[in-house]
Write an enzyme that holds these catalytic residues in place. Structure first.
Site, short mmCIF file in Angstrom:
data_model
loop_
_atom_site.label_atom_id
_atom_site.label_comp_id
_atom_site.label_asym_id
_atom_site.label_seq_id
_atom_site.Cartn_x
_atom_site.Cartn_y
_atom_site.Cartn_z
N TYR A 53 -7.34 1.63 -3.93
CA TYR A 53 -7.08 2.37 -5.15
C TYR A 53 -8.19 3.37 -5.43
O TYR A 53 -9.35 2.99 -5.61
CB TYR A 53 -6.89 1.43 -6.35
CG TYR A 53 -5.80 0.39 -6.15
CD1 TYR A 53 -4.77 0.57 -5.22
CD2 TYR A 53 -5.78 -0.79 -6.88
CE1 TYR A 53 -3.78 -0.38 -5.03
CE2 TYR A 53 -4.78 -1.75 -6.70
CZ TYR A 53 -3.80 -1.53 -5.76
OH TYR A 53 -2.81 -2.47 -5.56
N HIS A 112 -3.83 -6.71 2.11
CA HIS A 112 -2.97 -5.82 1.30
C HIS A 112 -1.55 -5.74 1.87
O HIS A 112 -0.57 -5.76 1.14
CB HIS A 112 -3.61 -4.44 1.20
CG HIS A 112 -3.24 -3.70 -0.04
ND1 HIS A 112 -4.07 -2.82 -0.66
CD2 HIS A 112 -2.10 -3.69 -0.78
CE1 HIS A 112 -3.47 -2.31 -1.73
NE2 HIS A 112 -2.28 -2.82 -1.81
P1 NDP Z 1 3.54 -1.18 -13.35
O1 NDP Z 1 4.95 -1.65 -13.18
O2 NDP Z 1 2.53 -2.11 -13.86
O3 NDP Z 1 3.62 0.13 -14.24
C1 NDP Z 1 2.49 0.84 -14.65
C2 NDP Z 1 2.95 1.92 -15.60
O4 NDP Z 1 3.46 1.31 -16.79
C3 NDP Z 1 1.84 2.85 -16.03
O5 NDP Z 1 2.37 4.15 -16.05
C4 NDP Z 1 1.51 2.41 -17.45
O6 NDP Z 1 1.11 3.48 -18.27
C5 NDP Z 1 2.84 1.89 -17.92
N1 NDP Z 1 2.70 0.85 -18.96
C6 NDP Z 1 1.81 -0.17 -19.02
N2 NDP Z 1 2.01 -0.92 -20.11
C7 NDP Z 1 3.06 -0.37 -20.77
C8 NDP Z 1 3.74 -0.68 -21.96
N3 NDP Z 1 3.40 -1.74 -22.70
N4 NDP Z 1 4.77 0.12 -22.34
C9 NDP Z 1 5.15 1.19 -21.61
N5 NDP Z 1 4.54 1.53 -20.45
C10 NDP Z 1 3.51 0.76 -20.03
O7 NDP Z 1 3.13 -0.57 -11.94
P2 NDP Z 1 1.92 -0.67 -10.96
O8 NDP Z 1 2.36 0.00 -9.72
O9 NDP Z 1 0.66 -0.20 -11.58
O10 NDP Z 1 1.80 -2.23 -10.64
C11 NDP Z 1 0.92 -3.08 -11.33
C12 NDP Z 1 -0.29 -3.44 -10.50
O11 NDP Z 1 0.10 -4.19 -9.35
C13 NDP Z 1 -1.05 -2.25 -9.91
O12 NDP Z 1 -1.80 -1.55 -10.87
C14 NDP Z 1 -1.83 -2.92 -8.83
O13 NDP Z 1 -2.95 -3.60 -9.36
C15 NDP Z 1 -0.80 -3.90 -8.28
N6 NDP Z 1 -0.01 -3.35 -7.15
C16 NDP Z 1 -0.11 -3.96 -5.93
C17 NDP Z 1 0.56 -3.48 -4.84
C18 NDP Z 1 0.43 -4.15 -3.53
O14 NDP Z 1 0.86 -3.59 -2.51
N7 NDP Z 1 -0.12 -5.34 -3.49
C19 NDP Z 1 1.42 -2.29 -4.93
C20 NDP Z 1 1.51 -1.75 -6.26
C21 NDP Z 1 0.83 -2.28 -7.31
P3 NDP Z 1 -0.41 3.68 -18.77
O15 NDP Z 1 -1.28 3.58 -17.56
O16 NDP Z 1 -0.37 5.01 -19.41
O17 NDP Z 1 -0.72 2.57 -19.76
#
Ligand code: NDP
Length: 283
Positions: A53, A112
């Site tokens: 990241y 990962h």
């Molecule tokens: P998410 O499904 O967690 O979505 C993140 C988005 O949702 C951001 O745009 C955030 O906006 C928004 N958001 C957060 N809280 C709210 C809320 N209460 N209401 C409305 N919108 C909200 O996606 P991610 O891809 O980030 O997945 C979560 C985590 O999982 C990652 O950050 C990472 O740590 C992990 N991950 C792991 C992967 C792997 O291959 N192992 C792949 C992808 C993710 P804002 O930032 O503006 O708050």
């Protein structure tokens, strides 16, 4: 409040904090640090990051957020690239993550995704890191059912502490085989993209009528319903990423939402569980 259990660890709240896309832009840094700290304050004490990241930038943001004595309050998770997941490269990658995170030990270190090294080589590297005191436990990410069976046949593979996979209301493939198997093993599943940032059926999920109606009935937001739905599954935790304090507080409050059996039936009808094997969904 729902908890999950990692081996040798006290219960953790079933919602943690993701960090993908943190550390990308300097002007966002203070906001991201504040959001992570607010999350810890609200009890979202598992933080998930990765060397990938922002090329280590997200780990640096987490390291900054944990300054001033917060490290011990947090269950810290990072991930190693497949091309670093063996031999001396794994040791060097983990040491670099520890430096960026300003800590001397990770609670959990994940492969990962699978790729360059054999599972045997990765397990051996993880065991070395545990012996060296650099990680407390290890796990995997993006491994499907067959990969998990292969891992279990590797010497030491049974020590795998978790599988982190894409899971949300619009992407339920793991319910066919992987999730029941993990539940049988009492292996916690970490659901990434729980708010459907990616995944098979992601568009329109937050705006869906059924989700909206259930949110209205509970006087919460659609995002909170998505989180409550993910963690309603036994042994599953969600790691939403949020870069504002308002979102973090909303996500923490989802720990207290109890979906009724009627809510769950309606969500099942709108987003049916899989009836056949589908390949693991990934970002
Ligand atoms: P998410 O499904 O967690 O979505 C993140 C988005 O949702 C951001 O745009 C955030 O906006 C928004 N958001 C957060 N809280 C709210 C809320 N209460 N209401 C409305 N919108 C909200 O996606 P991610 O891809 O980030 O997945 C979560 C985590 O999982 C990652 O950050 C990472 O740590 C992990 N991950 C792991 C992967 C792997 O291959 N192992 C792949 C992808 C993710 P804002 O930032 O503006 O708050």
């Amino acid at each position: 409040m729902k908890n999950v259990f990692f081996s040798g660890q006290a219960a953790l709240p079933a919602i943690g904090q993701g960090t993908w896309y943190m550390g990308e832009e300097a002007h966002m840094r203070a906001k991201e640090v504040d959001a992570l700290r607010a999350g810890i304050d609200c009890g979202l004490t598992l933080i998930d990051t990765a060397e990938m990241y922002a090329d280590g930038g997200a780990e640096e943001v987490v390291g900054e957020a944990l300054r001033g004595g917060l490290r011990d309050k947090v269950f810290l998770v990072s991930k190693v690239y497949p091309w670093n997941a063996g031999g001396k490269k794994a040791i060097a990658a983990c040491e670099a993550s520890l430096r960026r995170l300003r800590t001397d030990v990770l609670d959990l270190y994940l492969l990962h995704w699978k790729g360059n090294y054999s599972l045997e080589e990765t397990v051996a590297a993880m065991e070395t890191l545990i012996r060296q005191g650099k990680i407390r436990r290890w796990g995997v990410s993006n491994l499907d059912y067959d990969d998990m069976q292969a891992l279990m046949s590797v010497d030491g593979g049974q020590a795998c502490a978790t599988n982190q996979v894409l899971y949300h209301l619009g992407s339920r493939g793991i319910e066919f085989d992987l999730l029941p198997w993990c539940q049988q093993q009492a292996m916690p599943v970490m659901a990434y993209c729980p708010l459907a940032q990616a995944g098979r059926l992601r568009r329109g999920l937050l705006e869906n009528n059924v989700v909206q109606d259930i949110a209205w009935n509970h006087k919460v937001t659609a995002a909170q319903i998505l989180l409550a739905w993910v963690i309603s599954h036994q042994g599953v935790m969600a790691i939403p990423k949020a870069s504002s304090v308002a979102h973090v507080k909303e996500n923490a409050a989802a720990l207290g939402i109890a979906l009724s059996s009627e809510d769950l039936t309606r969500l099942d009808a709108a987003f049916p569980a899989p009836k056949a094997k589908t390949p693991l969904d990934m970002v």
